[in-house]
Design an enzyme around this catalytic site. Structure first.
Site, PDB file in Angstrom:
ATOM      1  N   CYS A 154       0.813  -1.231   0.000  1.00 14.49           N
ATOM      2  CA  CYS A 154       0.000   0.000   0.000  1.00 14.49           C
ATOM      3  C   CYS A 154       0.841   1.274   0.000  1.00 14.49           C
ATOM      4  O   CYS A 154       0.351   2.344  -0.342  1.00 14.49           O
ATOM      5  CB  CYS A 154      -0.938   0.006   1.194  1.00 14.49           C
ATOM      6  SG  CYS A 154      -2.103  -1.345   1.154  1.00 14.49           S
TER       7      CYS A 154
ATOM      8  N   HIS B 148      -3.367   7.364   2.190  1.00 15.27           N
ATOM      9  CA  HIS B 148      -3.734   6.033   1.719  1.00 15.27           C
ATOM     10  C   HIS B 148      -5.144   5.724   2.221  1.00 15.27           C
ATOM     11  O   HIS B 148      -5.477   6.001   3.372  1.00 15.27           O
ATOM     12  CB  HIS B 148      -2.736   5.004   2.244  1.00 15.27           C
ATOM     13  CG  HIS B 148      -3.156   3.587   1.983  1.00 15.27           C
ATOM     14  ND1 HIS B 148      -3.613   3.172   0.750  1.00 15.27           N
ATOM     15  CD2 HIS B 148      -3.214   2.490   2.789  1.00 15.27           C
ATOM     16  CE1 HIS B 148      -3.917   1.887   0.814  1.00 15.27           C
ATOM     17  NE2 HIS B 148      -3.694   1.457   2.041  1.00 15.27           N
TER      18      HIS B 148
ATOM     19  N   ASN C 155     -10.048  -0.162  -0.326  1.00 23.13           N
ATOM     20  CA  ASN C 155      -8.586  -0.054  -0.263  1.00 23.13           C
ATOM     21  C   ASN C 155      -8.012  -0.620  -1.563  1.00 23.13           C
ATOM     22  O   ASN C 155      -8.076  -1.828  -1.792  1.00 23.13           O
ATOM     23  CB  ASN C 155      -8.085  -0.831   0.956  1.00 23.13           C
ATOM     24  CG  ASN C 155      -6.566  -0.772   1.112  1.00 23.13           C
ATOM     25  OD1 ASN C 155      -5.864  -0.330   0.221  1.00 23.13           O
ATOM     26  ND2 ASN C 155      -6.079  -1.232   2.245  1.00 23.13           N
TER      27      ASN C 155
HETATM   28  N1  ACO Z   1     -18.690  -8.564   8.780  1.00 22.51           N
HETATM   29  C1  ACO Z   1     -19.223  -8.760  10.002  1.00 22.51           C
HETATM   30  N2  ACO Z   1     -18.468  -9.028  11.079  1.00 22.51           N
HETATM   31  C2  ACO Z   1     -17.133  -9.094  10.905  1.00 22.51           C
HETATM   32  C3  ACO Z   1     -16.527  -8.907   9.658  1.00 22.51           C
HETATM   33  C4  ACO Z   1     -17.360  -8.635   8.568  1.00 22.51           C
HETATM   34  N3  ACO Z   1     -16.890  -8.405   7.325  1.00 22.51           N
HETATM   35  N4  ACO Z   1     -15.192  -9.030   9.805  1.00 22.51           N
HETATM   36  C5  ACO Z   1     -14.956  -9.278  11.093  1.00 22.51           C
HETATM   37  N5  ACO Z   1     -16.122  -9.326  11.770  1.00 22.51           N
HETATM   38  C6  ACO Z   1     -16.345  -9.562  13.201  1.00 22.51           C
HETATM   39  C7  ACO Z   1     -15.152 -10.217  13.842  1.00 22.51           C
HETATM   40  O1  ACO Z   1     -15.254 -11.621  13.697  1.00 22.51           O
HETATM   41  C8  ACO Z   1     -15.294  -9.781  15.293  1.00 22.51           C
HETATM   42  O2  ACO Z   1     -16.258 -10.586  15.906  1.00 22.51           O
HETATM   43  P1  ACO Z   1     -16.036 -11.085  17.427  1.00 22.51           P
HETATM   44  O3  ACO Z   1     -15.976  -9.819  18.234  1.00 22.51           O
HETATM   45  O4  ACO Z   1     -17.244 -11.918  17.667  1.00 22.51           O
HETATM   46  O5  ACO Z   1     -14.733 -11.827  17.408  1.00 22.51           O
HETATM   47  C9  ACO Z   1     -15.871  -8.382  15.176  1.00 22.51           C
HETATM   48  O6  ACO Z   1     -16.425  -8.291  13.851  1.00 22.51           O
HETATM   49  C10 ACO Z   1     -14.866  -7.282  15.396  1.00 22.51           C
HETATM   50  O7  ACO Z   1     -13.689  -7.521  14.611  1.00 22.51           O
HETATM   51  P2  ACO Z   1     -12.424  -6.594  14.684  1.00 22.51           P
HETATM   52  O8  ACO Z   1     -11.370  -7.171  13.791  1.00 22.51           O
HETATM   53  O9  ACO Z   1     -12.053  -6.321  16.095  1.00 22.51           O
HETATM   54  O10 ACO Z   1     -13.004  -5.237  14.066  1.00 22.51           O
HETATM   55  P3  ACO Z   1     -12.304  -3.829  13.897  1.00 22.51           P
HETATM   56  O11 ACO Z   1     -13.133  -2.792  14.500  1.00 22.51           O
HETATM   57  O12 ACO Z   1     -10.847  -3.873  14.278  1.00 22.51           O
HETATM   58  O13 ACO Z   1     -12.380  -3.606  12.327  1.00 22.51           O
HETATM   59  C11 ACO Z   1     -10.958  -3.739  10.379  1.00 22.51           C
HETATM   60  C12 ACO Z   1     -11.746  -4.520  11.455  1.00 22.51           C
HETATM   61  C13 ACO Z   1     -11.953  -2.981   9.521  1.00 22.51           C
HETATM   62  C14 ACO Z   1     -10.206  -4.772   9.553  1.00 22.51           C
HETATM   63  C15 ACO Z   1      -9.968  -2.765  11.018  1.00 22.51           C
HETATM   64  O14 ACO Z   1      -9.257  -3.398  12.046  1.00 22.51           O
HETATM   65  C16 ACO Z   1      -8.986  -2.196  10.028  1.00 22.51           C
HETATM   66  O15 ACO Z   1      -9.343  -1.451   9.138  1.00 22.51           O
HETATM   67  N6  ACO Z   1      -7.690  -2.481  10.177  1.00 22.51           N
HETATM   68  C17 ACO Z   1      -6.657  -1.922   9.369  1.00 22.51           C
HETATM   69  C18 ACO Z   1      -6.603  -2.503   8.003  1.00 22.51           C
HETATM   70  C19 ACO Z   1      -5.615  -1.713   7.194  1.00 22.51           C
HETATM   71  O16 ACO Z   1      -5.382  -0.553   7.424  1.00 22.51           O
HETATM   72  N7  ACO Z   1      -4.978  -2.259   6.238  1.00 22.51           N
HETATM   73  C20 ACO Z   1      -4.043  -1.393   5.524  1.00 22.51           C
HETATM   74  C21 ACO Z   1      -2.990  -2.050   5.018  1.00 22.51           C
HETATM   75  S1  ACO Z   1      -3.549  -3.083   3.738  1.00 22.51           S
HETATM   76  C22 ACO Z   1      -2.185  -3.468   2.808  1.00 22.51           C
HETATM   77  O17 ACO Z   1      -1.107  -3.041   3.051  1.00 22.51           O
HETATM   78  C23 ACO Z   1      -2.347  -4.488   1.706  1.00 22.51           C
END
Ligand code: ACO
Length: 323
Positions: A113, A250, A280
């Site tokens: 990214c 980004h 993304n």
């Molecule tokens: N739909 C519904 N529920 C979901 C989904 C989904 N698509 N995905 C996960 N959940 C559930 C999980 O299982 C979890 O359930 P649990 O509490 O029963 O275990 C709950 O939702 C919360 O999951 P978290 O992972 O804690 O959610 P969070 O608020 O952290 O959001 C996210 C997840 C959107 C991935 C976030 O952490 C994020 O954006 N992280 C950064 C990603 C990023 O920036 N990537 C950039 C680099 S990418 C690259 O370099 C290629």
């Protein structure tokens, strides 16, 4: 002395739009969850047979038209991508051929990214050292091809697309008051690979593999690392955060963008955000956001623009330029 000035900007998005509602028919998710956690409503997905080089060439063609240049004017093609058409040759070489560019060099740069930020800094260095005079700098991805479409924690976040700029070597030192790239800061920390990677590759599995991500940990590192990169670039130039006209981050997650802008003291109305409609798009996200800001008239010649990104590796960085 030479500095690298932006002559034009271009973009390409595949025709097919996939909404959160479409995704909810594939995996156990909902529009509400995706929107609340990431800010994403929809993303574009490349058609069967539509390759990263096709997206890149379309964005490159658009950037050349915006710059008023033909293929003969370009002597460096750089493509930032983690989703090349083939293991080799470089996607940049295929783009060069598709655009009818026959002079100079072409190569890919892989910083996931952060690829576009790394590539702008690389092109700037090559222009300033006299290796090339005009560079076509592209970020292009087909992340839909490396997603595990059964993994709801990752497949809802990414999309396909490409963006590009043309950089030209102009006489004069890089300076805060002049158009051109002013400063770049690049970092990597390979110890954190396990938080974000693709579980395949030519020398490990012989397969392409799928994206794996510990989202919550990546989120935490993202805000810290991006803030560090932006603060370093500002310190190098002696500029306060409120001197920036446009913050072009980004586009991984709206919550990361909002948290970073707030921490840095950048006003929300100066932030260009496209994640809601692009998802993304990895190395394509910053040039796609630039293209949106230019097309709708927000980014204009003379504006101070701050680019930043963070991605797999980990890699991260920032670039300050005057448009
Ligand atoms: N739909 C519904 N529920 C979901 C989904 C989904 N698509 N995905 C996960 N959940 C559930 C999980 O299982 C979890 O359930 P649990 O509490 O029963 O275990 C709950 O939702 C919360 O999951 P978290 O992972 O804690 O959610 P969070 O608020 O952290 O959001 C996210 C997840 C959107 C991935 C976030 O952490 C994020 O954006 N992280 C950064 C990603 C990023 O920036 N990537 C950039 C680099 S990418 C690259 O370099 C290629």
């Amino acid at each position: 002395m030479v500095r690298s000035v932006v002559l034009g900007c271009g973009a390409y998005l595949p025709a097919r739009v996939m909404t959160n509602h479409d995704l909810a028919r594939i995996v156990d998710t909902s529009d509400e969850w995706i929107l609340e956690r990431s800010g994403i409503s929809e993303r574009h997905i490349a058609a069967d047979g539509e390759l990263t080089s096709d997206l890149a060439a379309a964005a490159g063609r658009d950037a050349l038209a915006a710059a008023g240049l033909g293929p003969e004017a370009i002597d460096l093609v750089l493509v930032a991508t983690a989703t090349p058409d083939r293991t080799f040759p470089a996607t940049a070489a295929r783009v060069q051929a598709k655009l009818g560019i026959t002079g100079g060099a072409a190569f890919d740069l892989q910083a996931v990214c952060t690829g576009f930020v790394y590539t702008v800094a690389t092109a700037d260095g090559l222009l300033r050292s006299g290796v090339a005079r005009r560079a076509l700098v592209i970020g292009a991805e087909t992340f839909s091809r490396i997603l595990d479409w059964t993994d709801r924690t990752t497949c809802v976040l990414f999309g396909d697309g490409a963006g590009a700029i043309v950089l030209e070597a102009r006489p004069g030192e890089p300076a805060v008051g002049e158009r051109g790239v002013i400063a770049s800061y690049l970092r990597a920390d390979g110890r954190l690979e396990d938080l974000l990677y693709v579980d395949g590759g030519p020398s490990s599995t012989g397969q392409v593999g799928h994206l794996r991500m510990a989202g919550r940990e990546v989120f935490r590192h993202a805000v810290t690392n991006i803030s560090e990169a932006v603060e370093t670039v500002l310190r190098q130039t002696g500029l306060p955060a409120d001197a920036i006209d446009w913050f072009v981050p980004h586009q991984a997650n709206k919550r990361i963008i909002d948290a970073t802008a707030k921490r840095l003291g950048i006003a929300p109305e100066k932030v260009i955000t496209t994640v809601q409609v692009h998802g993304n798009t990895s190395a394509a996200s910053v040039p796609l956001a630039l293209a949106v800001g230019v097309a709708d008239g927000r980014i204009r010649p003379g504006h101070l623009v701050l680019l930043e990104a963070m991605g797999g590796g980990f890699t991260w960085g920032a670039t300050l330029l005057r448009w």
